[in-house]
Design an enzyme around this catalytic site. Structure first.
Site, PDB file in Angstrom:
ATOM      1  N   ARG A 132       5.056   0.126  -6.852  1.00 49.37           N
ATOM      2  CA  ARG A 132       4.617  -1.268  -6.782  1.00 49.37           C
ATOM      3  C   ARG A 132       3.099  -1.333  -6.636  1.00 49.37           C
ATOM      4  O   ARG A 132       2.446  -2.173  -7.268  1.00 49.37           O
ATOM      5  CB  ARG A 132       5.294  -1.989  -5.607  1.00 49.37           C
ATOM      6  CG  ARG A 132       6.784  -2.204  -5.810  1.00 49.37           C
ATOM      7  CD  ARG A 132       7.390  -2.991  -4.672  1.00 49.37           C
ATOM      8  NE  ARG A 132       6.917  -4.368  -4.652  1.00 49.37           N
ATOM      9  CZ  ARG A 132       7.095  -5.212  -3.637  1.00 49.37           C
ATOM     10  NH1 ARG A 132       7.726  -4.798  -2.543  1.00 49.37           N
ATOM     11  NH2 ARG A 132       6.640  -6.451  -3.699  1.00 49.37           N
ATOM     12  N   CYS A 135       1.356  -5.909   2.609  1.00 46.93           N
ATOM     13  CA  CYS A 135       2.503  -5.430   1.833  1.00 46.93           C
ATOM     14  C   CYS A 135       2.818  -6.504   0.806  1.00 46.93           C
ATOM     15  O   CYS A 135       1.906  -7.078   0.210  1.00 46.93           O
ATOM     16  CB  CYS A 135       3.686  -5.131   2.751  1.00 46.93           C
ATOM     17  SG  CYS A 135       4.213  -6.539   3.758  1.00 46.93           S
TER      18      CYS A 135
END
Length: 279
Positions: A175, A234
Site C-alpha cells: 500500500r 496509516c
C-alpha cells in the site's frame, strides 16, 4: 508508565480497573461483527466500545476515522463509569490494533491511566481465564473530556515532518508503494515518509515482540532517531496508533496524524509518491 498488561496481570487487577472491549477489524467496519464477538464471550465486566461510532466521528473531510466528538466520547466514558482516577484496560481480538486506537484516544481526551491487554482476547482465552456473556451494567462516571492532551499533526505538519524529521507510514509495504490500494481511492504515500509496517512490531501470537528495540533500529537505519519528532500515519489513524503504542513501550514519543492517508488524498493538490521504500 507501563502501557501493556498481560492476561494474568489483568486477572489479578480486574476488580480495580475499567475494561473496554474494542473488537473490530477493518474488513468488518460498519458491521455488527465486533458486537457479535462481544455477545459470544468477553472478559467479565468489560464494556463494548464501537470503534466506528464511539472512537471516531463519521467519515468526511477529516478522513475515514476522524477524531470523535468530545460529547460522544464523554457520554460513553461516563457510561463505563470512568472518572479522573480510573485505571482503564482496552483489548481487541488479538493484535491490539483497535485497542491501541482506544489507548490513544482516551489519553488524548485526558484519561491518565490507559493500558492495552497484550495479545487481546485471544491471550485471555489462551490463559483459560473466565469469560462472560452478560452485558456490563451502565455505570455513572463523571469524567470530563479535555481534548488535545496529546499533540496531533495536520496535513501540513505531516508534510513538514516527512521533509525535516521522521514521518512513519504504518501501512503494509504494497500500500505504501502504491502497488495496491484496497480501501482508499488513491494509492501511494506522503512524499518523504518512511514505511514501517505496524505488523512488523508483532510476534506470531499477536503480542508485541520482545525485541522492539531491534525493530526500531531497522526502521531508523541510516537516520538519526533522536534528531527530532516522530510522526505516524496509516490509512485512517487506527493502525498508526498501534505503532505509536509500540514506540511508547520503547520510550519513544511520537505524534499521530489522525486524518492519515484517507485525509491526505482528499486534496488533489497534495503530492503523492509511489514506489517501494528506498534502500
Amino acid at each position: 508508565m507501563t502501557h501493556l498488561i498481560t492476561a494474568a496481570e489483568l486477572a489479578h487487577e480486574i476488580e480495580d480497573v475499567v475494561v473496554l472491549d474494542v473488537r473490530w477489524a477493518l474488513t468488518t467496519a460498519n458491521s455488527p461483527a465486533g458486537r457479535e464477538d462481544y455477545d459470544a464471550g468477553h472478559v467479565p465486566g468489560a464494556f463494548f466500545v464501537d470503534l466506528d461510532t464511539e472512537l471516531a466521528a463519521p467519515p468526511g473531510d477529516g478522513g475515514r476515522h476522524p477524531l470523535p466528538e468530545p460529547a460522544v466520547l464523554e457520554r460513553w466514558l461516563r457510561r463505563c463509569g470512568i472518572t479522573e482516577h480510573s485505571r482503564v484496560v482496552a483489548y481487541d481480538g488479538r493484535e491490539s490494533y483497535a485497542a491501541a486506537r482506544a489507548w490513544w484516544v482516551l489519553r488524548w481526551a485526558g484519561v491518565p491511566d490507559v493500558r492495552v491487554l497484550d495479545g487481546g482476547y485471544a491471550a485471555w482465552v489462551a490463559a483459560r481465564l473466565p469469560v462472560s456473556t452478560e452485558d456490563a451494567a451502565d455505570r455513572h462516571g463523571d469524567f470530563e473530556v479535555r481534548r488535545g492532551q496529546l499533540p496531533t499533526l495536520d496535513a501540513a505538519g505531516a508534510a513538514r515532518l516527512a521533509r525535516d524529521g521522521l514521518l512513519l507510514d504504518a501501512r503494509a509495504p504494497e500500500r505504501y508503494a502504491g502497488e495496491t490500494e484496497p480501501i482508499d481511492p488513491v494509492a501511494g504515500h506522503v512524499p518523504g515518509a518512511v514505511n514501517s509496517p505496524t505488523a512488523a512490531w508483532l510476534a506470531e501470537d499477536g503480542t508485541f515482540r520482545r525485541d522492539l528495540a531491534e525493530v526500531w533500529k531497522r526502521v531508523t537505519v541510516g537516520r538519526d532517531a533522536q534528531a527530532g519528532p516522530v510522526g505516524v500515519y496509516c490509512g485512517s489513524g487506527v493502525t498508526a496508533a498501534h505503532e505509536m503504542l509500540a514506540l511508547a513501550v520503547l520510550g519513544v514519543d511520537s505524534v499521530l496524524y489522525p486524518g492519515s492517508w484517507s485525509e491526505w488524498i482528499r486534496d488533489p493538490s497534495r503530492p503523492v509518491a509511489t514506489g517501494p521504500q528506498p534502500g
